[in-house]
Scaffold this motif. Structure first.
Motif, PDB file in Angstrom:
ATOM      1  N   GLY A  56       0.810  -1.214   0.000  1.00 51.96           N
ATOM      2  CA  GLY A  56       0.000   0.000   0.000  1.00 51.96           C
ATOM      3  C   GLY A  56       0.846   1.268   0.000  1.00 51.96           C
ATOM      4  N   LYS A  57       2.152   1.093   0.130  1.00 55.23           N
ATOM      5  CA  LYS A  57       3.030   2.259   0.111  1.00 55.23           C
ATOM      6  C   LYS A  57       3.238   2.711  -1.333  1.00 55.23           C
ATOM      7  N   LYS A  58       3.222   3.993  -1.510  1.00 59.01           N
ATOM      8  CA  LYS A  58       3.445   4.537  -2.844  1.00 59.01           C
ATOM      9  C   LYS A  58       4.955   4.649  -3.070  1.00 59.01           C
ATOM     10  N   LYS A  59       5.440   3.974  -4.087  1.00 62.20           N
ATOM     11  CA  LYS A  59       6.859   4.042  -4.427  1.00 62.20           C
ATOM     12  C   LYS A  59       7.075   5.219  -5.368  1.00 62.20           C
ATOM     13  N   GLU A  60       8.193   5.898  -5.169  1.00 62.21           N
ATOM     14  CA  GLU A  60       8.543   6.993  -6.062  1.00 62.21           C
ATOM     15  C   GLU A  60       9.831   6.654  -6.781  1.00 62.21           C
ATOM     16  N   VAL A  61       9.941   7.122  -7.998  1.00 67.47           N
ATOM     17  CA  VAL A  61      11.159   6.923  -8.770  1.00 67.47           C
ATOM     18  C   VAL A  61      12.171   7.954  -8.283  1.00 67.47           C
ATOM     19  N   GLU A  62      13.376   7.490  -8.014  1.00 65.99           N
ATOM     20  CA  GLU A  62      14.417   8.384  -7.523  1.00 65.99           C
ATOM     21  C   GLU A  62      14.879   9.295  -8.658  1.00 65.99           C
ATOM     22  N   ASP A  63      14.960  10.573  -8.348  1.00 68.11           N
ATOM     23  CA  ASP A  63      15.454  11.550  -9.313  1.00 68.11           C
ATOM     24  C   ASP A  63      16.978  11.533  -9.239  1.00 68.11           C
ATOM     25  N   THR A  64      17.605  11.003 -10.270  1.00 67.45           N
ATOM     26  CA  THR A  64      19.061  10.836 -10.275  1.00 67.45           C
ATOM     27  C   THR A  64      19.791  12.006 -10.941  1.00 67.45           C
ATOM     28  N   ARG A  65      19.061  13.043 -11.304  1.00 73.10           N
ATOM     29  CA  ARG A  65      19.706  14.185 -11.955  1.00 73.10           C
ATOM     30  C   ARG A  65      20.574  14.953 -10.961  1.00 73.10           C
ATOM     31  N   THR A  66      21.632  15.550 -11.473  1.00 73.43           N
ATOM     32  CA  THR A  66      22.482  16.402 -10.639  1.00 73.43           C
ATOM     33  C   THR A  66      21.796  17.752 -10.452  1.00 73.43           C
ATOM     34  N   ASP A  67      22.280  18.508  -9.480  1.00 67.74           N
ATOM     35  CA  ASP A  67      21.737  19.855  -9.271  1.00 67.74           C
ATOM     36  C   ASP A  67      21.945  20.718 -10.514  1.00 67.74           C
ATOM     37  N   GLU A  68      23.068  20.524 -11.194  1.00 69.73           N
ATOM     38  CA  GLU A  68      23.335  21.287 -12.408  1.00 69.73           C
ATOM     39  C   GLU A  68      22.325  20.944 -13.503  1.00 69.73           C
ATOM     40  N   GLN A  69      22.005  19.656 -13.652  1.00 68.90           N
ATOM     41  CA  GLN A  69      21.017  19.258 -14.662  1.00 68.90           C
ATOM     42  C   GLN A  69      19.644  19.838 -14.341  1.00 68.90           C
ATOM     43  N   LYS A  70      19.268  19.826 -13.066  1.00 73.21           N
ATOM     44  CA  LYS A  70      17.985  20.408 -12.671  1.00 73.21           C
ATOM     45  C   LYS A  70      17.969  21.906 -12.960  1.00 73.21           C
ATOM     46  N   ALA A  71      19.079  22.587 -12.648  1.00 76.41           N
ATOM     47  CA  ALA A  71      19.175  24.031 -12.887  1.00 76.41           C
ATOM     48  C   ALA A  71      19.117  24.335 -14.383  1.00 76.41           C
TER      49      ALA A  71
END
Length: 122
Positions: A56-71
């Motif tokens: 019943g737990k909702k699994k989330e996909v881990e965001d593996t992007r770097t801070d630079e990629q997010k920026a």
């Protein structure tokens, strides 16, 4: 009014420059760079595993992007929005080469506008 127009043109030039800097190769478009920098998607195997997980737990996909990629992702979106507001509406489909051409046109326009403004003031 001329100072305001110069400020807008300078903003377009700096925005184009920032966007060009982020794109990795000459034929990459902002829309492709956004796809490259996007958060990971849930695969079919992950979805199947989530259905099998009865906890019943909702699994989330881990965001593996770097801070630079997010920026960079945010910067592309911000730049494109500013350029669309300046009537460069096809910015998402323009290649880096085309954006560089647009920047060159903007620089030439600035030079002509500056020369015209200087002549008119004399």
């Amino acid at each position: 009014a001329a100072a305001e127009a110069a400020h807008v043109e300078t903003d377009v030039k700096s925005t184009l420059t920032e966007l060009i800097r982020i794109l990795e190769h000459d034929d990459e478009m902002p829309v492709q760079a956004l796809k490259r920098l996007a958060a990971p998607k849930i695969s079919a195997a992950q979805r199947a595993a989530m259905r099998r997980d009865k906890s019943g737990k909702k699994k989330e996909v881990e965001d593996t992007r770097t801070d630079e990629q997010k920026a960079q992702f945010v910067a592309i979106t911000d730049c494109a929005d500013r350029l669309v507001s300046e009537n460069i509406t096809d910015v998402y489909q323009m290649t880096r080469d085309q954006l560089e051409e647009k920047l060159d046109q903007q620089i030439q326009l600035d030079a002509v506008t500056s020369a015209f403004t200087t002549q008119g003031a004399a």
